[in-house]
Design a protein around this motif. Sequence first.
Motif, mmCIF file in Angstrom:
data_model
loop_
_atom_site.group_PDB
_atom_site.id
_atom_site.type_symbol
_atom_site.label_atom_id
_atom_site.label_comp_id
_atom_site.label_asym_id
_atom_site.label_seq_id
_atom_site.Cartn_x
_atom_site.Cartn_y
_atom_site.Cartn_z
ATOM 1 N N MET A 149 10.716 -2.974 0.172
ATOM 2 C CA MET A 149 10.564 -2.642 1.587
ATOM 3 C C MET A 149 9.158 -2.098 1.867
ATOM 4 N N MET A 150 8.706 -1.171 1.033
ATOM 5 C CA MET A 150 7.399 -0.559 1.308
ATOM 6 C C MET A 150 6.242 -1.530 1.078
ATOM 7 N N MET A 151 6.493 -2.582 0.271
ATOM 8 C CA MET A 151 5.448 -3.587 0.051
ATOM 9 C C MET A 151 5.595 -4.766 1.009
ATOM 10 N N GLY A 152 6.685 -4.751 1.786
ATOM 11 C CA GLY A 152 6.901 -5.839 2.725
ATOM 12 C C GLY A 152 7.352 -7.131 2.056
ATOM 13 N N VAL A 153 8.122 -7.003 0.971
ATOM 14 C CA VAL A 153 8.617 -8.178 0.250
ATOM 15 C C VAL A 153 10.122 -8.262 0.439
ATOM 16 N N VAL A 305 -2.220 14.550 -0.673
ATOM 17 C CA VAL A 305 -2.034 13.669 0.484
ATOM 18 C C VAL A 305 -1.304 14.484 1.547
ATOM 19 N N TYR A 306 -1.827 14.495 2.772
ATOM 20 C CA TYR A 306 -1.215 15.299 3.839
ATOM 21 C C TYR A 306 -0.039 14.569 4.469
ATOM 22 N N LEU A 307 0.855 15.372 5.017
ATOM 23 C CA LEU A 307 1.964 14.817 5.786
ATOM 24 C C LEU A 307 1.384 14.126 7.014
ATOM 25 N N ASN A 308 1.765 12.873 7.206
ATOM 26 C CA ASN A 308 1.207 12.120 8.315
ATOM 27 C C ASN A 308 2.209 11.045 8.726
ATOM 28 N N PRO A 309 2.677 11.101 9.968
ATOM 29 C CA PRO A 309 3.723 10.154 10.398
ATOM 30 C C PRO A 309 3.310 8.696 10.198
ATOM 31 N N ALA A 310 2.011 8.423 10.212
ATOM 32 C CA ALA A 310 1.561 7.035 10.033
ATOM 33 C C ALA A 310 1.949 6.521 8.642
ATOM 34 N N ILE A 311 2.017 7.429 7.667
ATOM 35 C CA ILE A 311 2.394 7.010 6.313
ATOM 36 C C ILE A 311 3.848 6.552 6.302
ATOM 37 N N ARG A 312 4.697 7.331 6.988
ATOM 38 C CA ARG A 312 6.114 6.964 7.005
ATOM 39 C C ARG A 312 6.318 5.651 7.769
ATOM 40 N N ARG A 313 5.644 5.542 8.907
ATOM 41 C CA ARG A 313 5.785 4.300 9.685
ATOM 42 C C ARG A 313 5.344 3.091 8.867
ATOM 43 N N GLY A 314 4.215 3.232 8.181
ATOM 44 C CA GLY A 314 3.719 2.133 7.348
ATOM 45 C C GLY A 314 4.708 1.792 6.242
ATOM 46 N N GLY A 315 5.304 2.837 5.646
ATOM 47 C CA GLY A 315 6.283 2.625 4.568
ATOM 48 C C GLY A 315 7.488 1.854 5.061
ATOM 49 N N ASP A 316 7.932 2.193 6.284
ATOM 50 C CA ASP A 316 9.134 1.553 6.828
ATOM 51 C C ASP A 316 8.951 0.060 7.070
ATOM 52 N N VAL A 317 7.743 -0.359 7.357
ATOM 53 C CA VAL A 317 7.544 -1.767 7.709
ATOM 54 C C VAL A 317 6.711 -2.534 6.675
ATOM 55 N N GLY A 318 6.545 -1.949 5.497
ATOM 56 C CA GLY A 318 5.851 -2.670 4.429
ATOM 57 C C GLY A 318 4.356 -2.778 4.634
ATOM 58 N N GLU A 319 3.776 -1.776 5.283
ATOM 59 C CA GLU A 319 2.335 -1.797 5.511
ATOM 60 C C GLU A 319 1.692 -0.549 4.897
ATOM 61 N N PRO A 320 1.372 -0.614 3.607
ATOM 62 C CA PRO A 320 0.816 0.567 2.925
ATOM 63 C C PRO A 320 -0.491 1.026 3.586
ATOM 64 N N ALA A 321 -0.674 2.343 3.619
ATOM 65 C CA ALA A 321 -1.836 2.922 4.303
ATOM 66 C C ALA A 321 -3.153 2.321 3.814
ATOM 67 N N VAL A 322 -3.299 2.146 2.510
ATOM 68 C CA VAL A 322 -4.595 1.671 2.014
ATOM 69 C C VAL A 322 -4.918 0.264 2.494
#
Length: 367
Positions: A149-153, A305-322
């Motif tokens: 899921m986190m990799m979008g596969v 790594v700081y708490l950041n809602p963008a990290i969770r959103r990215g994780g949910d849709v398979g779009e890693p922050a980097v």
Amino acid sequence: MFGKSNARVTPDAVLAALRNVQEPELHRDLVTLKMVKDIAVQDGEVSFTITLTTPACPLRNVMEQDAHAAVMKLPGVERVVVNFDAQVRADSRIAGKLDIPIKNIIAVASGKGGVGKTTVAVNLAVALAQMGANVGILDADIYGPNVPMMMGVDTMPPVSNGKLTPPLAHGVEVMSIGFLVPEGEALIWRGPMLHGAIRQLLTDVNWGGPSGVAGQGLDYLIVDMPPGTGDAQLTLAQSVPVTAGIIVTMPQAVSLADAMRGLKAFERLEVPVMGIVENMAGEVVGEGGGEAGAMRLGVPFLGRVYLNPAIRRGGDVGEPAVAYQPESEQAVAFRELAQKVAAQVSVLNVRRSATSSAPIKLEMGAS
Ligand SMILES: Nc1ncnc2c1ncn2[C@@H]1O[C@H](COP(=O)(O)OP(=O)(O)OP(=O)(O)O)[C@@H](O)[C@H]1O
Ligand SMILES: [Mg+2]
């Protein structure tokens, strides 16, 4: 000097000069480490290639400057061109145990669930791949296989010649125990079944195959562990030598106590602990706990790594922050982590090849 010097520069003289240049992480000179090749001298111009021990080398610029300065000092040299390539050093124990084209295995673990292991593992893997390494990620979390899921596969890997071909996402080969375990059955799996599955994920997967990263095997396999210190850690360590373990923690004390258990579990299994990552730091839970904990436990602190809602959103849709927010603060933090990890792996492997097979404990601040 009076204009152009007539001194003749020889490749041997260049090599001798480069013996004075230290690899800043490995504390040995470039020539002893066999990192110099393709020395060419033409008139006053000298060029050579430095083969880094990882493409994610954080101190490449330092080496470039030092090597440049050392060779410029030779009489007769007017110009120096330093080229780079990379050859990741392998943990030689892996080839001795399993016939798999994987140079290094890095396990990401924690004492408790939900601290961000999978997030760290995924971003670490993608960052290393972006830097030019051949990378795979193995999801060993039988109870919550979140890597796909986190990799979008979402595709099951195809089988060819009896081996699974891992799908490629963000430049990383992805394999999950979730592909093997029918949903809902995880909880009734016993040790031997888990053992079989993890072994299969190492040996029956076409890691680093031609349809994957490059057909040259993997430089790094990142393993996302289930929470806790149970069967999976034991199984992995019994199946294959683990190059190093990373512990993820949150800043607060209770999370640190869990981290300590994770660390002890690795030590019992003779997996060198590379260090601690502090995740989800910020106003709610504070920051600095991971660093203080690392200090107390005598292991390196790898980053925050700081708490950041963008990290969770990215994780949910398979779009890693980097990959998707490469300029963000969190992406910078993950990339720094990747460089530290890659450098530490080089240090471990060079030390291992120089010393006996005795277990190695990483020193604090050895980064
Ligand atoms: N720094 C962060 N900021 C915001 N959200 C984060 C951060 N790190 C992780 N998360 C989110 O927190 C949740 C838990 O993270 P993650 O799944 O990576 O933890 P885990 O340790 O792997 O959990 P588990 O033990 O269940 O496997 C996820 O929704 C993730 O997107
Ligand atoms: Mg997880």
